[in-house]
Write an enzyme that holds these catalytic residues in place. Structure first.
Site, mmCIF file in Angstrom:
data_model
loop_
_atom_site.group_PDB
_atom_site.id
_atom_site.type_symbol
_atom_site.label_atom_id
_atom_site.label_comp_id
_atom_site.label_asym_id
_atom_site.label_seq_id
_atom_site.Cartn_x
_atom_site.Cartn_y
_atom_site.Cartn_z
ATOM 1 N N SER A 141 12.296 62.364 35.519
ATOM 2 C CA SER A 141 12.634 63.453 34.713
ATOM 3 C C SER A 141 13.701 64.111 35.120
ATOM 4 O O SER A 141 14.062 64.589 35.977
ATOM 5 C CB SER A 141 11.182 64.375 34.734
ATOM 6 O OG SER A 141 11.809 65.559 33.776
ATOM 7 N N TYR A 154 6.146 70.398 39.493
ATOM 8 C CA TYR A 154 6.297 69.127 38.770
ATOM 9 C C TYR A 154 7.741 68.897 38.981
ATOM 10 O O TYR A 154 8.127 67.741 39.194
ATOM 11 C CB TYR A 154 6.271 69.381 37.481
ATOM 12 C CG TYR A 154 6.618 68.469 36.266
ATOM 13 C CD1 TYR A 154 5.754 67.232 36.179
ATOM 14 C CD2 TYR A 154 7.619 68.649 35.634
ATOM 15 C CE1 TYR A 154 6.332 66.099 35.431
ATOM 16 C CE2 TYR A 154 8.126 67.632 34.503
ATOM 17 C CZ TYR A 154 7.229 66.439 34.653
ATOM 18 O OH TYR A 154 7.771 65.498 33.799
HETATM 19 N N1 LIG Z 1 7.822 63.391 27.244
HETATM 20 C C1 LIG Z 1 8.728 64.190 27.858
HETATM 21 O O1 LIG Z 1 9.614 65.187 27.306
HETATM 22 C C2 LIG Z 1 9.034 63.723 29.165
HETATM 23 C C3 LIG Z 1 10.378 64.418 29.595
HETATM 24 C C4 LIG Z 1 10.786 63.909 31.059
HETATM 25 C C5 LIG Z 1 9.990 62.939 31.577
HETATM 26 N N2 LIG Z 1 8.873 62.548 31.183
HETATM 27 C C6 LIG Z 1 8.107 61.611 32.275
HETATM 28 O O2 LIG Z 1 7.614 60.476 31.214
HETATM 29 C C7 LIG Z 1 6.322 59.922 31.637
HETATM 30 C C8 LIG Z 1 5.424 59.951 30.468
HETATM 31 O O3 LIG Z 1 5.209 61.306 29.998
HETATM 32 P P1 LIG Z 1 4.412 61.499 28.685
HETATM 33 O O4 LIG Z 1 5.083 62.666 27.927
HETATM 34 O O5 LIG Z 1 4.058 60.219 27.828
HETATM 35 O O6 LIG Z 1 2.971 62.097 29.196
HETATM 36 P P2 LIG Z 1 1.891 61.541 30.303
HETATM 37 O O7 LIG Z 1 0.717 62.488 30.206
HETATM 38 O O8 LIG Z 1 2.519 61.196 31.386
HETATM 39 O O9 LIG Z 1 1.251 60.115 29.509
HETATM 40 C C9 LIG Z 1 1.810 58.939 29.597
HETATM 41 C C10 LIG Z 1 0.579 58.160 29.686
HETATM 42 O O10 LIG Z 1 -0.199 58.068 31.050
HETATM 43 C C11 LIG Z 1 -1.332 58.261 30.883
HETATM 44 N N3 LIG Z 1 -1.892 59.193 31.887
HETATM 45 C C12 LIG Z 1 -1.785 60.274 32.020
HETATM 46 N N4 LIG Z 1 -2.203 61.106 32.976
HETATM 47 C C13 LIG Z 1 -2.912 59.921 33.577
HETATM 48 C C14 LIG Z 1 -3.778 59.921 34.841
HETATM 49 N N5 LIG Z 1 -3.962 60.728 35.637
HETATM 50 N N6 LIG Z 1 -4.273 58.764 35.028
HETATM 51 C C15 LIG Z 1 -4.206 57.660 34.348
HETATM 52 N N7 LIG Z 1 -3.418 57.703 33.188
HETATM 53 C C16 LIG Z 1 -2.851 58.777 32.767
HETATM 54 C C17 LIG Z 1 -1.823 58.684 29.519
HETATM 55 O O11 LIG Z 1 -2.917 58.344 28.910
HETATM 56 P P3 LIG Z 1 -4.354 59.289 29.065
HETATM 57 O O12 LIG Z 1 -3.723 60.670 28.788
HETATM 58 O O13 LIG Z 1 -5.281 58.839 28.147
HETATM 59 O O14 LIG Z 1 -4.670 59.025 30.658
HETATM 60 C C18 LIG Z 1 -0.440 57.899 28.881
HETATM 61 O O15 LIG Z 1 -0.993 56.552 28.643
HETATM 62 C C19 LIG Z 1 5.735 60.981 32.834
HETATM 63 O O16 LIG Z 1 5.998 60.372 34.052
HETATM 64 C C20 LIG Z 1 6.792 62.188 32.352
HETATM 65 O O17 LIG Z 1 6.970 62.901 33.712
HETATM 66 C C21 LIG Z 1 8.529 62.727 30.109
#
Ligand SMILES: NC(=O)c1ccc[n+]([C@@H]2O[C@H](COP(=O)([O-])OP(=O)(O)OC[C@H]3O[C@@H](n4cnc5c(N)ncnc54)[C@H](OP(=O)(O)O)[C@@H]3O)[C@@H](O)[C@H]2O)c1
Length: 261
Positions: A141, A154
């Protein structure tokens, strides 16, 4: 892609948002998939959609922070030739000022982004090194380029991931294994929508999950760090000096974006 990273890919956090987009793109490239996430609904939905493309899919409903996570991953993947690990799960799960916050809440952020990520990277990385091919993509990120109030832990774990990826890249490149920290800026994922982030601030760059997943896979061999979604210049600035000025300026934007509670 299949020769270098196949025949199986594991996507930790592969049910929705960027993780689902990775699953689709990898299936399009002919890789079989192991998809991991906590909630069965979105996991089954993505798995079915990917199966419809003709690829084999195994799913694992698992909280990656649970103590038996690696054992449960092994129960589903032992015997498979995993040529690619995508560690995508990792959005912030606890937001609070640090000194008055709940230490267990912060620990959950560390357990997912550091402990679980290291465990899976080591487990799948060792056989990749033996085979002399493979890929490890860790999703990072822009937050990992500077400290931020109320998400200080974070931001810090995302900095850890980036620096870890650089060292791993050095170790693995001579063994034919690509390592990439894919740095995302604000991306319109279901998790972000649920967290109530204001992504409609004028001038804020908001990426689409499909676009950043595609960009990451296109640049898997361009490690150790790739900044996706047109955020390269922002990352470069955030990594600079003097820190007080940069950190305080970014804080002003974050205050507008994060929910007040
Ligand atoms: N979206 C943004 O604006 C953004 C910005 C910068 C970086 N990122 C990075 O991009 C990645 C994806 O982010 P995201 O926004 O899609 O949200 P996320 O909460 O990381 O969700 C992504 C996926 O991971 C699963 N997941 C989350 N926590 C989990 C756990 N404890 N155990 C197993 N599976 C888990 C979710 O399904 P379940 O909830 O069903 O488990 C989903 O399939 C992350 O690493 C985040 O730090 C995102």
């Amino acid at each position: 892609m299949i020769d270098r990273y196949g025949p199986w890919a594991v996507v930790a956090g592969g049910s929705e948002g960027v993780g689902a987009a990775f699953a689709h793109r990898l299936a399009d490239a002919g890789l079989n998939l192991v998809l991991i996430a906590r909630r069965p609904g979105p996991l089954a939905e993505t798995a079915d959609a990917v199966r419809a493309k003709g690829m084999q899919v195994r799913t694992l409903e698992l909280d990656l922070v649970s103590p038996d996570a690696l054992a449960r991953v092994r129960a589903v993947t032992d015997g498979l030739e995993v040529g690619l690990l995508v560690f995508n799960a990792g959005a912030n799960s606890y937001r609070h000022e640090f000194v008055t916050g709940d230490l267990d809440g912060f620990q959950g952020v560390i357990d997912l982004n550091i402990t679980a990520q290291l465990a899976l990277t080591r487990h799948f990385g060792a056989p990749m090194k033996e085979r002399g091919r493979g890929g490890i993509l860790l999703v990072g990120s822009l937050a990992g380029f500077m400290g931020q109030a109320r998400i200080s832990v974070y931001a810090a774990v995302k900095a850890f991931g980036r620096i870890f990826a650089e060292g791993l890249w050095l170790e693995m490149r001579e063994h034919g294994v690509d390592v990439l920290e894919l740095v995302l800026g604000v991306t319109r994922t279901p998790a972000m929508e649920r967290a109530g982030l204001d992504m409609d601030i004028p001038g804020l760059l908001v990426a689409d999950p499909d676009d950043v997943a595609r960009e990451g896979l296109d640049h898997l061999a361009d490690g150790p760090v790739w900044v996706a979604g047109g955020n390269y210049e922002t990352a470069r600035q955030r990594a600079g000096f003097p820190r007080a000025e940069l950190v305080a300026d970014a804080h002003a934007l974050m205050r507008r974006m994060l929910p007040k509670n």
